[in-house]
Design a protein around this motif. Structure first.
Motif, mmCIF file in Angstrom:
data_model
loop_
_atom_site.group_PDB
_atom_site.id
_atom_site.type_symbol
_atom_site.label_atom_id
_atom_site.label_comp_id
_atom_site.label_asym_id
_atom_site.label_seq_id
_atom_site.Cartn_x
_atom_site.Cartn_y
_atom_site.Cartn_z
ATOM 1 N N ARG A 162 0.820 -1.210 0.000
ATOM 2 C CA ARG A 162 0.000 0.000 0.000
ATOM 3 C C ARG A 162 0.856 1.264 0.000
ATOM 4 N N GLN A 165 1.736 1.929 -3.531
ATOM 5 C CA GLN A 165 0.599 2.487 -4.269
ATOM 6 C C GLN A 165 0.433 3.971 -3.978
ATOM 7 N N THR A 166 0.662 4.359 -2.744
ATOM 8 C CA THR A 166 0.553 5.784 -2.393
ATOM 9 C C THR A 166 1.662 6.600 -3.051
ATOM 10 N N ASN A 220 -7.221 0.074 -3.997
ATOM 11 C CA ASN A 220 -6.925 1.473 -3.716
ATOM 12 C C ASN A 220 -7.940 2.323 -4.475
#
Length: 763
Positions: A162, A165-166, A220
């Protein structure tokens, strides 16, 4: 195509193929499987030094990087060690600072494979600085192979991460990937035989895979919103190029971007995405009869359609324009599809028919139900059975609606049949009304009979109350006449009043009237005073009581006959049981004779009811009725021996037990070694004299070793004498008390102690 599934091997092949491996030169000696961790560490250190000192030789650096990749693939601990010695950061800086494209490609390839092998290496490389460097590689006029390696590193850093992804969103890397998705392929007609076109296609498919990882696993929402802008471009490619090389990546991207996001699903439908997928599915279904690949490709499109309508089944109305349900049923007949693909088709059928009546009608019209039932019975796949059950459940809910709609559609053609059905319904309604009227008539008749019974009961109660008043007056008269006769007359009147009162009770009236002798014995046992005098004067009163009892019995039989007639006449309703309320005529409390007679009558009624209740337990075996008691071998035997009414089974048990005990007693007399009770266990094995007096233990002096053991034990464990005794090898026969006495003596007289004790005392 470099994806998360293809891994580093696919990317390694793109670095140069077989010709690249032939140019490894002298560094090929490092490409061996290390037999130990020491050899692996030595090889990695040498290769890292080679990278540092061969800055002017790009070919040697490339060969060293590929060798590092090979070692890390063969040993899972190699990547961790390479990170610890600073190799990852050096390779990252080398990819950024090197002027040679081949070195950059090899460095990025090595970073991606090491990060894919180890999670800690992935977290170490997942920084905004590396993402910015990758953006530069993708934005500049770099060659296609370098861009592919950059996309591969992004895919590895974002996969199952994650934080990655950010960072890929915040650093602007997703915008660069979206631009590559738009301009990666310039023409709709793909000629993969051309080398340049094939390289561009590989870069474009890698971008599709990276975008899929950016929006999913984990999901996401923000990245899904950013990828919405690519839907129009994806629709254009689906319409203009129906090839597996294009449809599979685009459908994967659309399906993962739509998953579990209602807003994105609505936007996709608003730009015509569901219509485009329906058109593609219709074409593939038409061509599926010719080639097997088109049937497989149609299943890919079906999964994407299902992802679009799964969360909102109302979107299934769009599919009804293209008759998608019939196409799905046709594909379900295809023999080349496996159970998983058929399960996807059935699940899509369920979502299509969940909230759309037109799709439901198409399912019935195209014989979908028999096909689903056949799949449910023949298949052994649990997922396929669940999907088929889901579709059948949807059909169950809308069966009535569909039947009504079918009748309305066919009314013009079958008007005569419809009229016949209406007439039949009217006839059945009339029959129902007749039956209802008969039932109402029966209810009214039952109510009239119940009212008559109530009136008769009230009359009977009035007669009984008048009889009670007459009886009480006669009793008072008898009491006034027999005042001088003493307790004899009083006992006689009490017995008479008890008889009459027992006759009035509903439960025991027939019994009291039928057996006068039993009533006499009961009254004698209840109050045994002047029984002879009481028997001589109670005949007249008993005759009156018998007459009243007979009257009561006659009325009860009439009520029973009426109930029987009413029940036989009516098979639908049951007549409720008559409720008889026993009301006692209240007498003035000031009369002592009446008060005593009421008390005695209550006792007689209780005795009679207790006698009936306990009849089934009175002459029962105690072993049979002792269910809830806590029994064992001793108290159960006592219980059986104390019971005078033993059953045959428990009688045999008691006899066998007595027989066994007698044999044991005989054997005890013959052989005195057998004991029924255990002997008391001796608490100690100490020697005793003939008179039972314990012998004194032999004195054993403490040695220097034992004293050292004692003080070292106290130093470690304190005054826990048992622990000290068990922890050190003292002489046999020592006890914890001996250790305690010895320690207290030595502590009082330190002159006799050992040097160890002197140290302890000085402390």
């Amino acid at each position: 195509m470099v994806t998360a599934d293809s891994g580093p091997s696919a990317a390694g092949e793109s670095l140069g193929g077989g010709a690249f491996n032939q140019r490894l030169g002298p560094l090929i000696l490092f490409k061996r499987s290390p037999s130990s961790s020491l050899e692996m560490k030595t090889d990695l250190n040498l290769l890292l030094e080679c990278l540092k000192y061969q800055m002017d030789n790009p070919l040697s650096q490339k060969e060293a990087l590929v060798t590092i990749h090979s070692i890390c693939q063969q040993n899972s601990d190699a990547g961790v060690y390479f990170r610890e010695i600073g190799g990852l950061m050096f390779v990252q800086n080398l990819a950024k600072s090197s002027e040679h494209s081949m070195v950059k490609e090899a460095a990025l390839y090595t970073l991606g494979t090491v990060a894919e092998q180890d999670v800690y290496c992935q977290q170490t490389l997942c920084t905004s600085e590396l993402f910015e460097d990758l953006i530069l590689f993708l934005s500049n006029d770099s060659n296609t192979n370098l861009k592919r390696m950059s996309v591969y590193v992004i895919l590895v850093l974002v996969s199952n991460n994650r934080i990655g992804q950010t960072l890929v969103r915040e650093t602007g890397c997703m915008k660069v990937l979206s631009q590559l998705f738009r301009i990666g392929l310039s023409k709709y007609e793909l000629n993969l035989s051309d080398k340049n076109v094939f390289q561009n296609y590989q870069l474009w498919s890698s971008v599709c895979s990276t975008l899929c990882v950016c929006v999913n696993n984990p999901q996401n929402d923000e990245n899904q919103m950013l990828c919405c802008s690519l839907f129009p471009h994806a629709n254009d490619w689906l319409i203009n190029c129906i090839k597996p090389e294009i449809i599979r990546p685009i459908c994967s991207f659309i399906g993962l971007t739509l998953a579990n996001n209602t807003y994105v699903q609505k936007y996709f439908i608003s730009v015509g995405g569901l219509d485009v997928l329906s058109q593609v599915l219709v074409k593939l279904e038409f061509d599926s009869l010719k080639t097997l690949s088109n049937a497989k490709l149609a299943v890919v499109v079906i999964k994407t359609v299902d992802a679009c309508i799964a969360d909102n089944p109302t979107f299934g109305e769009i599919l009804s324009k293209y008759h998608i349900v019939s196409k799905l049923l046709t594909l379900l007949h295809h023999e080349s599809l496996d159970s998983e693909e058929k399960c996807s088709i059935i699940l899509t059928l369920g979502h299509c028919t969940e909230a759309c009546e037109e799709n439901q009608y198409d399912l019935f019209k195209n014989n979908g139900l028999p096909l689903l039932i056949q799949a449910l019975t023949e298949s052994q796949n649990d997922e396929l059975n669940k999907a088929a059950t889901f579709v059948l459940y949807n059909c169950k809910k809308i069966t009535e609606k569909l039947s009504l709609s079918l009748r309305e559609n066919a009314f013009d053609e079958n008007e005569a049949e419809q009229l016949k059905n209406i007439n039949m319904k009217e006839k059945t309604i009339e029959e129902y009304w007749k039956k209802a009227k008969e039932i109402l008539h029966r209810i009214e008749r039952l109510e009239a009979e119940g009212n008559e019974e109530k009136i008769q009961r009230e009359k009977f109660k009035d007669d009984v109350s008048s009889v009670n008043i007459n009886i009480q007056n006669t009793l008072k008269h008898i009491h006034a006449d027999s005042i001088g006769e003493g307790p004899k007359a009083e006992d006689e009147d009490k017995s008479q009043s008890r008889k009459l009162q027992s006759c009035k009770s509903h439960g025991f009236m027939s019994k009291a009237c039928a057996d006068d002798g039993q009533m006499k014995t009961l009254l004698k046992s209840a109050n045994p005073v002047s029984a002879c005098y009481r028997e001589s004067r109670q005949n007249e009163t008993l005759s009156k009581a018998n007459s009243s009892c007979n009257l009561h019995l006659h009325e009860e039989t009439t009520f029973g006959e009426k109930r029987f007639v009413s029940q036989s006449s009516n098979h639908v309703f049951k007549d409720p049981n008559p409720i008889v309320k026993n009301r006692r005529q209240q007498l003035p409390i000031t009369d002592p004779f009446t008060l005593c007679s009421d008390i005695i009558n209550k006792e007689v009624i209780n005795c009679l009811s207790a006698d009936n209740y306990s009849k089934m337990f009175k002459f029962r075996c105690s072993g049979c009725i002792a269910v809830g008691k806590s029994l064992n071998s001793r108290n159960f035997s006592k219980l059986l021996h104390s019971c005078p009414y033993q059953c045959d089974r428990h009688k045999v048990i008691v006899e066998a037990e007595d027989r066994y005990k007698s044999e044991l007693r005989k054997s005890l007399i013959c052989n005195k070694k057998i004991l029924l009770t255990p002997r008391r266990r001796q608490l100690s094995n100490e020697p005793t004299t003939s008179g039972g007096i314990k012998k004194r233990r032999i004195r054993k002096n403490f040695t220097e070793e034992e004293i050292n053991y004692l003080f070292s034990g106290v130093k470690k464990m304190g005054n826990h004498w048992n622990l000290i005794l068990w922890s050190f090898p003292f002489q046999q026969g020592r006890k914890s008390v001996d250790l305690a006495h010895k320690y207290h003596k030595l502590s009082k007289h330190p002159k006799c102690a050992t040097p160890l004790l002197e140290e302890d005392l000085s402390v």
